[in-house]
Design a protein around this motif. Structure first.
Motif, short mmCIF file in Angstrom:
data_model
loop_
_atom_site.label_atom_id
_atom_site.label_comp_id
_atom_site.label_asym_id
_atom_site.label_seq_id
_atom_site.Cartn_x
_atom_site.Cartn_y
_atom_site.Cartn_z
N ARG A 1 -8.89 3.38 2.42
CA ARG A 1 -9.28 2.23 2.77
C ARG A 1 -10.90 2.21 3.37
NH1 ARG A 1 -5.77 -0.98 7.07
NH2 ARG A 1 -4.43 -1.06 5.45
N THR B 1 -10.35 -4.04 -0.25
CA THR B 1 -9.06 -3.64 -0.11
C THR B 1 -8.09 -4.51 -0.95
OG1 THR B 1 -8.52 -4.77 1.96
CG2 THR B 1 -9.26 -2.36 1.93
N GLU C 1 0.89 -1.28 0.19
CA GLU C 1 0.01 -0.01 0.09
C GLU C 1 0.86 1.13 -0.18
OE1 GLU C 1 -3.95 -1.28 2.32
OE2 GLU C 1 -2.07 -1.38 3.51
N TYR D 1 -8.74 -0.58 -5.76
CA TYR D 1 -8.24 0.12 -4.43
C TYR D 1 -6.82 0.43 -4.73
CZ TYR D 1 -6.37 -0.24 0.31
OH TYR D 1 -5.69 0.36 1.17
#
Length: 278
Positions: A231, A238, A116, A243
């Motif tokens: 998120r 996710t 991420e 995403y």
């Protein structure tokens, strides 16, 4: 390049591999990719099939497999690595190791994963992967808040606007304008109040040095906050392409912000210098 890759398709660009192509394989499923395709996507082209246990055996999940695939005689040529790993690295593939690190979905103490973070960073991944590891204390390493980035300090506030940290950029503009503003309010007589004038200059230089040391940590905390916020919009989704696309778009550096922020600073200096008596 391993001979069994010849003529097979890259899952990203769908082009067939040629003899001189630079090829890397996914460390999870073994699917070959053009190196530039893998780095561009920052993930395996068939990652969505990993949960199903997909392993590359010559064909992609959506390709038709011949009823009887010809068997190849195992030779030294087609069993060797697709490129030779330097002996001084202890047999570790540095590219595969790096791709594995940036694609790690393990949630850390900060509440986010390395994948991420690197997706949000969008660019300069080699630099930020190392910085994020330093701040997170990966695998028992000691956490630190310093990581040198000369652009963060000596290109301020342009760099902060470039990385979409607008509030910090605006604060830096104010700090950097203080010497000029003080001189203008003092009627241009720097010598009369030299100690205060140089104090403001030292303050500005100190700010640049601190940003060189702590600027990446500030950006890291900014990234964590933004990721957690995004998120919330995806909740249980996710792991989807959408995403990660949203993370990349939110963190993508902005040349427009950098340009506007710099012009605002230059314009502010110009307007201050127009004050009568300067």
């Amino acid at each position: 390049m391993r001979t069994e890759f010849l003529g097979k398709s890259c899952p990203v660009c769908r082009a067939a591999f040629k003899d001189n192509d630079n090829v890397v394989v996914c460390p999870v499923c073994g699917t070959p990719h053009h190196r530039e395709c893998y780095l561009k996507e920052n993930k395996c082209g068939v990652e969505s099939f990993h949960a199903e246990g997909f392993v590359w055996k010559g064909y992609l999940p959506d390709e038709k497999i011949p009823l009887q695939a010809p068997e190849k005689e195992e030779t030294a040529e087609n069993t060797e690595q697709f490129y030779e790993i330097p002996q001084d690295l202890g047999g570790v593939d540095p590219v595969a190791d790096f791709l594995h690190r940036v694609g790690d979905k393990t949630i850390g103490e900060d509440g986010v994963s390395m994948k991420e973070l690197t997706t949000f960073a969008s660019s300069s991944i080699f630099h930020y992967e190392q910085a994020f590891r330093t701040f997170r204390g990966v695998k028992g390493e000691k956490k630190r808040r310093t990581f040198f980035n000369i652009c963060s300090g000596f290109l301020a506030p342009t760099f902060q606007f470039y990385r979409k940290m607008d509030a910090l950029g605006a604060l830096l503009i104010v700090i950097m304008l203080l010497p000029t503003l003080f001189t203008a309010m003092n009627g241009g007589a720097v010598a009369d109040s030299s100690s205060i004038y140089f104090f403001f200059n030292i303050l500005s230089i100190t700010e640049q040095v601190l940003l060189c040391l702590f600027g990446d940590y500030i950006y890291y905390r900014h990234a964590v906050r933004q990721i957690l916020k995004i998120r919330e919009d995806f909740k249980e989704n996710t792991d989807s392409y959408e995403y990660y696309a949203a993370l990349k778009e939110a963190g993508r550096p902005s040349f427009l912000r950098a340009t506007v922020g710099t012009l605002v600073y230059v314009l502010a200096v110009y307007l201050i210098l127009l004050i009568p008596g300067t």
